[in-house]
Each structure stands twice: as C-alpha cells, then as structure tokens.
Design an enzyme around this catalytic site. Structure first.
Site, PDB file in Angstrom:
ATOM      1  N   ASP A 195      13.840  18.540  16.958  1.00  0.00           N
ATOM      2  CA  ASP A 195      14.941  17.796  16.350  1.00  0.00           C
ATOM      3  C   ASP A 195      14.469  17.244  15.009  1.00  0.00           C
ATOM      4  OD1 ASP A 195      16.678  18.242  18.455  1.00  0.00           O
ATOM      5  OD2 ASP A 195      16.110  16.416  19.512  1.00  0.00           O
ATOM      6  N   ASP A 243      22.346  21.347  18.493  1.00  0.00           N
ATOM      7  CA  ASP A 243      23.118  20.244  19.078  1.00  0.00           C
ATOM      8  C   ASP A 243      24.467  20.110  18.368  1.00  0.00           C
ATOM      9  OD1 ASP A 243      20.991  19.655  20.768  1.00  0.00           O
ATOM     10  OD2 ASP A 243      20.123  18.213  19.364  1.00  0.00           O
TER      11      ASP A 243
END
Length: 198
Positions: free
Chosen positions: A157, A171
């Site tokens: 991330d 995401d």
C-alpha cells in the site's frame, strides 16, 4: 361455409392449421428468449480487468523499488502522501490476523466473476466487474508472491491521505467497482442487460 373453414383452419385447410400451431408455439417462448440481448460484454470486462491489474502491478513495482524504506513523498502537502507500507490485512489495513481468509475470499470473488461473464450483456456491469476482477487479482498476486509466504503475503500500500488508511490502486478499483454495482442494482439493471422495477 368454405370461407369459414379457411379462416379457422379446419382439417380441410392444413396450411391455416399449421399457421395457428406456429403462432401458438411463438406465444410459449419466454420474454427473455424473445428479447435481443446484443453481444456479450466479456471483452470489455477483461479489458478493464487487465488495465486495472496492470496499473496496480506497475505502481507497486515502482513503490517497492523507489519508495520502500524511504521517507514519504508529499503530493499535496501533508494532505496526501505516498508512503510505502506492507499490509497483511484486507483493504485499508483491516483484519491483519485473517490474511489466509482474505486470500480465499479474493480467489472466490474471481471465480464468481469469471462464471458470471457468460451471461454478461450490460456494459456498465462489465466495467464494474472488470474493476473488481482487476483489483482482486492485483491484491491476490501480492498474497501469493510476497513475503512472508504463499497465501500469507503482505499487500503493498502507498496512497496515504491524511487521517485515512493507506491503500493502493487495487483497493481503489475494488471500491469503485463495488460502488458502481450498488448504483446499478438500485437502478434495477441486471448483468444480463434486463431492467426491472420492484
């Protein structure tokens, strides 16, 4: 009398009787079978999925090579930064103790979408499912190939808005695809292109 027999299709007039039988059989065809559905949108689904997956994969490769173990990069002051982290949980860092479960869920979602593609005639649904598929594949790739091990890998991330969880493009694709599906469902549009109103 002969004229009446011709109209109603008596045995003396087998042509008229055959026309009546054909009309009767046409009435038994369901509305869904009669309605032209157009072309399946499978190519659109997979094109969107490939694009979402490729963008996610490329950005993660750049982040791992250039940003990991470095100071965050400010994009809009401290409101938005690029900050590389490894996430063992689900989207936005939730549920880190259930990595294997989330991996299985992602794999199941991919199977369901691929099976649903056989009856996909709606362009908006194809786009929505394509984003879901690409996002699920992106994070599933991390789960399989990244440390600490197969099906337990931590997702990369890097998008870090102020006061919000860090996430990635996969995401984002999953959330956007899910949001679009909710809108389509409220509007009564089904994946096969039919529209219903409850």
């Amino acid at each position: 009398m002969a004229e009446a027999e011709r109209i109603i299709g008596t045995p003396d007039n087998p042509e008229a009787a055959g026309q009546d039988e054909k009309a009767s059989s046409d009435e038994q065809v369901s509305p869904d079978e009669q309605r032209p559905k157009g072309k399946r949108k499978i190519l659109v689904l997979f094109a969107v999925a490939v694009l979402a997956y490729a963008l996610d994969l490329v950005t993660k490769m750049i982040v791992v090579a250039k940003l990991e173990h470095h100071e965050p990069i400010e994009i809009i002051g401290d409101l938005l930064q690029f900050n590389a982290i490894r996430n063992a949980g689900a989207a936005f860092g939730m549920g880190e103790a259930f990595t294997v479960i989330f991996t299985c869920i992602a794999a199941a979602v991919i199977v369901v979408i691929v099976r649903l593609a056989r009856k996909l005639y709606s362009l908006p649904w194809a786009i929505a499912l394509g984003m879901l598929l690409g996002g699920a594949l992106g994070n599933l790739t991390d789960r399989i190939f990244r440390a600490p091990g197969v099906f337990e890998g931590a997702v990369v991330d890097f998008i870090a808005p102020k006061g919000f969880a860090v996430f990635n493009l996969a995401d984002s694709a999953i959330v956007c695809g899910g949001f679009l599906i909710v809108i389509l469902s409220f509007r009564g549009l089904d994946p096969d292109g039919t529209v219903h109103k409850d």
